[in-house]
Design a protein around this motif. Structure first.
Motif, mmCIF file in Angstrom:
data_model
loop_
_atom_site.group_PDB
_atom_site.id
_atom_site.type_symbol
_atom_site.label_atom_id
_atom_site.label_comp_id
_atom_site.label_asym_id
_atom_site.label_seq_id
_atom_site.Cartn_x
_atom_site.Cartn_y
_atom_site.Cartn_z
ATOM 1 N N UNK A 41 1.049 -1.223 0.093
ATOM 2 C CA UNK A 41 0.007 -0.012 0.088
ATOM 3 C C UNK A 41 0.899 1.378 -0.014
ATOM 4 N N UNK A 42 0.464 2.244 -0.827
ATOM 5 C CA UNK A 42 1.232 3.471 -1.103
ATOM 6 C C UNK A 42 2.445 3.556 -2.172
ATOM 7 N N UNK A 43 2.504 2.317 -2.682
ATOM 8 C CA UNK A 43 3.679 2.252 -3.736
ATOM 9 C C UNK A 43 3.564 0.946 -4.437
ATOM 10 N N UNK A 44 3.041 0.866 -5.543
ATOM 11 C CA UNK A 44 2.818 -0.491 -6.386
ATOM 12 C C UNK A 44 2.214 -1.337 -5.815
ATOM 13 N N UNK A 45 0.821 -1.138 -5.219
ATOM 14 C CA UNK A 45 0.203 -2.072 -4.417
ATOM 15 C C UNK A 45 -0.475 -2.932 -5.476
ATOM 16 N N UNK A 58 -10.240 3.407 10.906
ATOM 17 C CA UNK A 58 -10.823 4.483 10.040
ATOM 18 C C UNK A 58 -11.004 4.325 8.756
ATOM 19 N N UNK A 59 -10.382 3.581 7.830
ATOM 20 C CA UNK A 59 -10.745 3.280 6.604
ATOM 21 C C UNK A 59 -12.126 2.520 6.389
ATOM 22 N N UNK A 60 -12.345 1.711 7.185
ATOM 23 C CA UNK A 60 -13.604 1.121 7.088
ATOM 24 C C UNK A 60 -14.893 2.209 7.239
ATOM 25 N N UNK A 61 -14.638 2.991 8.505
ATOM 26 C CA UNK A 61 -15.516 3.945 8.752
ATOM 27 C C UNK A 61 -15.795 4.821 7.619
ATOM 28 N N UNK A 62 -14.714 5.282 6.941
ATOM 29 C CA UNK A 62 -14.654 6.211 5.960
ATOM 30 C C UNK A 62 -15.323 5.538 4.491
ATOM 31 N N UNK A 74 -3.235 4.012 -2.632
ATOM 32 C CA UNK A 74 -2.458 4.740 -2.127
ATOM 33 C C UNK A 74 -2.328 4.888 -0.766
ATOM 34 N N UNK A 75 -3.502 4.361 -0.155
ATOM 35 C CA UNK A 75 -3.682 4.511 1.376
ATOM 36 C C UNK A 75 -4.506 3.067 1.624
ATOM 37 N N UNK A 76 -4.661 3.066 3.281
ATOM 38 C CA UNK A 76 -5.430 2.008 3.672
ATOM 39 C C UNK A 76 -6.917 2.108 3.204
ATOM 40 N N UNK A 77 -7.432 3.528 2.991
ATOM 41 C CA UNK A 77 -8.940 3.680 2.796
ATOM 42 C C UNK A 77 -9.081 3.081 1.433
ATOM 43 N N UNK A 78 -8.329 3.213 0.466
ATOM 44 C CA UNK A 78 -8.296 2.717 -1.021
ATOM 45 C C UNK A 78 -8.236 1.431 -0.927
#
Length: 362
Positions: free
Chosen positions: A38-42, A116-120, A52-56
């Motif tokens: 996550x954040x690079x070449x996921x 937080x990612x699930x909540x969003x 790019x982040x946990x939410x995505x």
């Protein structure tokens, strides 16, 4: 995956990864997914994904679910002294997990990112937290207290113990449950637990997962003054790196893959030390229970390395001949059942009947 009406999503979040398992309404595992880097070449299950982040990453996983999730349940390494059972995540619980992040800086922040990612990504979806430390909340004070000044004990410097979700699942799997069970979770991280009457009374890990047995890349027990010497020479960050990531089997034998270690003289010497400390610490676990009625192995090494298991059992022959169980680790299944019980306490008994994990005999 036809026929799945509801899904329980189990999440294990790392700093740059999210591992997910999905269970149906009968608590059967129906799929497993993972987003890495996550954040690079996921990548998700080996294929490129925009994360790019946990939410995505969470959004990508939600898009692949076989059914609408009824909840998301998280594995959280550290619950501190207050979070001692699975619970629904609310603002107070989230704050307590954040407070415990100082005790598990490599793990709890990642769990919070997932929460937080699930909540969003899915507002309103119930979330449940299950804690690796919780199973050891039954340890007596003499087992958890360090002999430190009161102000430091009050600040949280004590033994907590880990691998609790694995041990809790093991307890539910063994039927009948031995009165005095030596449980051995042996993998890249390794620990032992003395389980008397179904409760943890002692364990080898302490304030952090560093203490106890020789592990894949962790030292296991080491004198505090040796740690101070490392910190003086390498700095705190350097000492932490050495103790947690550059030591253990990796330092003794050149790697942590047990198959490769068995094949080289240096590796076999490293395994000798792994076995020695497992047996030595097991003696203290047996003493904490006042005897031994059975031994159970789980985890990657515990389940798959018969030679290591045999040597540990042989080293414990002084405690008498007892049944030896090999129990596949099913931590996600235990979390799924705990999540259902949290959200629907009246259905907990039904959930228990529906979940019948496989069990290996002696």
């Amino acid at each position: 995956m036809a026929g799945v009406e509801q899904a329980i999503l189990i999440l294990n979040c790392g700093s740059s990864s999210v591992k997910a398992a999905v269970f149906d309404d009968a608590l059967r595992e129906v799929s497993r997914m993972e987003v890495t880097e996550i954040g690079g070449g996921a990548r998700m299950d080996g294929r490129p994904v925009a994360a790019p982040d946990h939410r995505a990453a969470i959004e990508a996983l939600l898009g692949r679910l076989p059914a609408r999730p009824v909840c998301a349940a998280h594995r959280v390494v550290h619950g501190g002294a207050g979070l001692v059972a699975p619970c629904v995540i609310d603002a107070q619980t989230r704050a307590a997990i954040a407070d415990a992040a100082a005790l598990a800086p490599l793990h709890n922040p990642a769990a919070l990112a997932g929460i937080d990612a699930v909540a969003a990504a899915a507002p309103g979806l119930p979330q449940v937290a299950c804690f690796d430390t919780a199973f050891h909340a039954t340890n007596p004070p003499e087992a958890v207290d360090y002999a430190l000044p009161a102000r430091w004990r009050a600040a949280g410097l004590r033994r907590y113990g880990f691998h609790g979700i694995s041990y809790a699942g093991l307890v539910e799997t063994l039927d009948p449950l031995p009165a005095r069970l030596l449980a051995c979770h042996l993998g890249n991280g390794a620990s032992l637990c003395a389980i008397a009457g179904g409760r943890s009374v002692a364990t080898t890990m302490g304030y952090s997962p560093l203490s106890g047995l020789v592990m894949g890349s962790r030292t296991g027990d080491i004198d505090g003054n040796a740690v101070l010497a490392l910190a003086a020479a390498e700095g705190i960050a350097g000492a932490s790196r050495i103790l947690n990531r550059e030591s253990g089997l990796r330092a003794l034998g050149g790697g942590s893959d047990m198959r490769a270690l068995h094949a080289s003289p240096e590796g076999r010497a490293a395994i000798d030390r792994f076995v020695y400390w497992a047996v030595r610490h097991a003696g203290s676990m047996i003493a904490a229970m006042g005897g031994l009625d059975a031994i159970a192995f789980t985890g990657g090494i515990g389940e798959n390395d018969a030679a290591v298991r045999g040597r540990i059992v042989a080293g414990l022959a002084f405690a008498g001949a007892v049944p030896v169980h090999v129990v596949p680790a099913r931590e996600e299944a235990w979390i799924a059942r705990a999540a259902r019980a949290c959200l629907c306490p009246k259905g907990a008994a039904e959930a228990g009947a529906a979940f019948a994990p496989a069990r290996d005999g002696p």
